[in-house]
Design an enzyme around this catalytic site. Structure first.
Site, short mmCIF file in Angstrom:
data_model
loop_
_atom_site.label_atom_id
_atom_site.label_comp_id
_atom_site.label_asym_id
_atom_site.label_seq_id
_atom_site.Cartn_x
_atom_site.Cartn_y
_atom_site.Cartn_z
N HIS A 190 0.86 -1.18 0.00
CA HIS A 190 0.00 0.00 0.00
C HIS A 190 0.90 1.24 0.00
CE1 HIS A 190 -2.83 3.04 1.33
NE2 HIS A 190 -3.80 2.23 0.97
N GLU B 11 -3.99 1.99 -7.42
CA GLU B 11 -4.33 3.10 -6.54
C GLU B 11 -3.38 4.28 -6.78
OE1 GLU B 11 -6.54 1.87 -2.82
OE2 GLU B 11 -4.44 1.54 -2.37
C1 PEP Z 1 -6.80 3.31 0.37
O1 PEP Z 1 -6.22 3.70 1.37
O2 PEP Z 1 -6.48 2.25 -0.15
C2 PEP Z 1 -7.88 4.13 -0.19
C3 PEP Z 1 -8.38 3.78 -1.34
O3 PEP Z 1 -8.28 5.19 0.57
P1 PEP Z 1 -9.44 6.23 0.21
O4 PEP Z 1 -10.63 5.44 -0.27
O5 PEP Z 1 -9.73 6.94 1.51
O6 PEP Z 1 -8.91 7.13 -0.85
#
Ligand code: PEP
Length: 238
Positions: free
Chosen positions: A87, A159
């Protein structure tokens, strides 16, 4: 069926967790696969719920004198089925490298835990048109010397770092471009299909737009995951 992964990060205290678990039991998943990633100290509280459970991290070491760490085999012994790996918060605050991530993935796979490998570009990378190059490097390092069989048991979460917790999201075309880039790259190198999730500021309000993106196999939710009423609303809109 989409994956809906709820990453609590370092949030919620014990009393709230107990209420959360009660509310979780009332969630209608509409056939989607819901997986909760609470803080490690609450994993056992979730194991008996009707939903699958994941850890937010796992050690890159097998066992031994690593104070404060939790190993993949310990997680397995509790019944944990998934684990986030790499992450962006762990890469940033704990200086996790692609090599560490590769070790974690191997240990998780040995212990039959599905790694959810998080990849994504920073705002700087995006602004210098380096998104694909950065993701290529992250995948190359994290998946080094893994077999096609290993890859079959892995999920990837795209992400963008700049989208996490910021309320900003890429356009559907941008998400689609990266998702298919990852899928094609994996197929070219391993001859297997991989599930790719999107994560970064997804909520019950913007899901109507994001869900129109082709190729998304599910969502990794951070902030919204703490509010099950919002999660339910989001699921109803899928
Ligand atoms: C995450 O931390 O993986 C994430 C997607 O956070 P958020 O939805 O708050 O952007």
């Amino acid at each position: 069926m989409k994956y809906i992964m709820l990453n609590h990060k370092m949030n919620l205290e014990y009393k709230t967790i107990k209420k959360y678990i009660k509310q979780l039991a009332t969630i209608d998943t509409k056939g989607h696969s819901l997986i909760v990633f609470p803080s490690d100290i609450y994993l056992t509280n979730f194991i008996d719920s009707k939903f699958m459970v994941g850890s937010q991290n796992a050690s890159s070491n097998k066992d031994g004198a690593y104070t404060g760490e939790v190993s993949a085999s310990q997680l397995r012994s509790l019944g944990v089925q998934y684990s986030l790996v790499g992450h962006s918060e762990r890469r940033k605050y704990f200086k996790e490298t692609n090599q560490d991530i590769n070790k974690k993935i191997r240990l998780l796979l040995i212990n039959k835990i599905i790694p959810v490998l998080c990849v994504g570009e920073s705002l700087n990378d995006k602004n210098s048109a380096a998104t694909k190059e950065v993701i290529f490097r992250q995948l190359q390092g994290a998946l080094d010397k893994l077999s096609s069989k290993d890859i079959e048991n892995l999920i990837i979460a795209y992400e963008p770092v700049w989208a996490i917790g910021s309320g900003q999201i890429p356009t559907n075309e941008e998400i689609e471009g990266v998702i298919f880039y990852i899928k094609d790259l994996i197929y070219k190198n391993f001859k297997v299909k991989v599930h790719v999730l999107y994560g970064g500021s997804v909520n019950e309000n913007n899901i109507d737009i994001i869900k129109q993106t082709k190729g998304i196999d599910g969502y990794l939710l951070g902030g919204v995951s703490l509010h099950l009423d919002k999660v339910q609303e989001l699921i109803y809109k899928l």
